[in-house]
Design an enzyme around this catalytic site. Sequence first.
Site, PDB file in Angstrom:
ATOM      1  N   ARG A 204       0.838  -1.199   0.000  1.00 47.77           N
ATOM      2  CA  ARG A 204       0.000   0.000   0.000  1.00 47.77           C
ATOM      3  C   ARG A 204       0.873   1.249   0.000  1.00 47.77           C
ATOM      4  O   ARG A 204       2.044   1.229   0.403  1.00 47.77           O
ATOM      5  CB  ARG A 204      -0.929   0.008   1.212  1.00 47.77           C
ATOM      6  CG  ARG A 204      -0.235   0.207   2.546  1.00 47.77           C
ATOM      7  CD  ARG A 204      -1.227   0.417   3.698  1.00 47.77           C
ATOM      8  NE  ARG A 204      -2.130  -0.696   3.875  1.00 47.77           N
ATOM      9  CZ  ARG A 204      -3.449  -0.613   3.716  1.00 47.77           C
ATOM     10  NH1 ARG A 204      -4.004   0.545   3.368  1.00 47.77           N
ATOM     11  NH2 ARG A 204      -4.208  -1.664   3.909  1.00 47.77           N
TER      12      ARG A 204
ATOM     13  N   ALA B 265       6.700  -2.007  -4.578  1.00 50.43           N
ATOM     14  CA  ALA B 265       6.762  -1.222  -3.336  1.00 50.43           C
ATOM     15  C   ALA B 265       5.719  -0.097  -3.319  1.00 50.43           C
ATOM     16  O   ALA B 265       4.983   0.125  -4.293  1.00 50.43           O
ATOM     17  CB  ALA B 265       8.167  -0.649  -3.168  1.00 50.43           C
ATOM     18  N   HIS B 266       5.696   0.626  -2.198  1.00 53.14           N
ATOM     19  CA  HIS B 266       4.671   1.653  -1.983  1.00 53.14           C
ATOM     20  C   HIS B 266       4.760   2.784  -3.004  1.00 53.14           C
ATOM     21  O   HIS B 266       5.846   3.209  -3.417  1.00 53.14           O
ATOM     22  CB  HIS B 266       4.773   2.230  -0.561  1.00 53.14           C
ATOM     23  CG  HIS B 266       6.105   2.824  -0.228  1.00 53.14           C
ATOM     24  ND1 HIS B 266       6.464   4.100  -0.544  1.00 53.14           N
ATOM     25  CD2 HIS B 266       7.180   2.285   0.401  1.00 53.14           C
ATOM     26  CE1 HIS B 266       7.683   4.351  -0.124  1.00 53.14           C
ATOM     27  NE2 HIS B 266       8.152   3.246   0.450  1.00 53.14           N
ATOM     28  N   ASN B 267       3.599   3.239  -3.432  1.00 55.17           N
ATOM     29  CA  ASN B 267       3.444   4.384  -4.345  1.00 55.17           C
ATOM     30  C   ASN B 267       3.987   4.148  -5.754  1.00 55.17           C
ATOM     31  O   ASN B 267       4.113   5.093  -6.535  1.00 55.17           O
ATOM     32  CB  ASN B 267       4.062   5.647  -3.758  1.00 55.17           C
ATOM     33  CG  ASN B 267       3.309   6.143  -2.541  1.00 55.17           C
ATOM     34  OD1 ASN B 267       3.672   5.806  -1.410  1.00 55.17           O
ATOM     35  ND2 ASN B 267       2.267   6.920  -2.754  1.00 55.17           N
TER      36      ASN B 267
ATOM     37  N   SER C 255       7.783   4.520  -5.284  1.00 50.57           N
ATOM     38  CA  SER C 255       7.479   5.755  -6.023  1.00 50.57           C
ATOM     39  C   SER C 255       7.998   5.772  -7.456  1.00 50.57           C
ATOM     40  O   SER C 255       7.972   6.825  -8.106  1.00 50.57           O
ATOM     41  CB  SER C 255       8.012   6.982  -5.267  1.00 50.57           C
ATOM     42  OG  SER C 255       7.403   7.078  -3.989  1.00 50.57           O
TER      43      SER C 255
END
EC number: 2.3.1.191
Length: 347
Positions: free
Chosen positions: A219, A240-242, A260
């Site tokens: 998330r 991974a996140h974003n 990201s």
Amino acid sequence: MKFTAQQISEILHGEIKGNPLVEVYKLSKIEEGGKGSLTFLSNPKYTSFLYSTNASIAIVNKSFVPEKDINATLIMVEDSYKAFSKLLEFYNQVKLNKTGIERPNFISDSAKLGKEVYIGAFAYIGNNVVIEDYVKIYPNVFIGDNVTIGEGSMLFAGSKINSETVIGKHCIIHPGVVIGCDGFGFAPDAKGVYSKIPQTGNVILEDNVEIGSGSTIDRATLGSTIIRNGVKLDNQIQIAHNVEIDENTVIAAQTGIAGSTKIGKNCKIGGQVGIVGHLKIGDNVSIQAQSGIGRNLKDNEVVQGSPALPYADYNKSYVHFKNLSKLMDRIDELEKMLNAQKEINEQ
């Protein structure tokens, strides 16, 4: 499930040569066919197996002319490979066409279920979950609070969908997938002790996404980790996140994408690729297996290596990599010759 040659020919719009009532209940390779199995011939190099196979039914092209007797009933079609693929799809739909709610399980009173859904035994469905029509949730699936699952999606056994996740229509989540766990976010203090940064975002899968077994999608810290329409992920991939992955990108097994990073449309990423965080990968990019990506990539780039080089440059360089020891020997020999010439000149 059993099907007769007549039933199969009607599905494929084929012509029967042999017994229309012969039955099959399994699929097989042509060289491994046994009684009760269905096979096909599309590659001419396997033609010899058609005369010896024990399969009950074989799908062949209409252009095929047998040179000797064949025991199997033949179903003759325009394109045997496409016909067999169509049959596989039909078979899969029939096999997976489960409905109803098995027991035991837990379904929150606040959850909303669409029509003709299937929920397998030992599934857990949390508060305010929305499951749309024709969704199939296999045994031992966990679905956390406030999750939405779109029409026709399938979640296979043991997958874990954590809170706030949004899954679109006709997605396929294979066994052991974990979606929506916390991203890897920690901040060190002056003593080097790490404190956890709360991960308050979610994961969004748009329509027609497929996630392979054992893959994980974290998330977002804030906002959303987004996997857009038509993306296909192989097994054991870490997102991974974003991270955002745009439409129709495909990624092979054991690839890891750090936080990201934004990946464009129609990209092809090989197995065991590592991509560092906060990068932008353009559209139509191809990344060869085991590459390490530490820079932004423009549209249409093809790269390989770690750190990755343009594909053509990598191949040219690899010729030199292979010959390094020979090149060093030549350099050593040239140095000896130069030193010898220098000594002669000094005399």
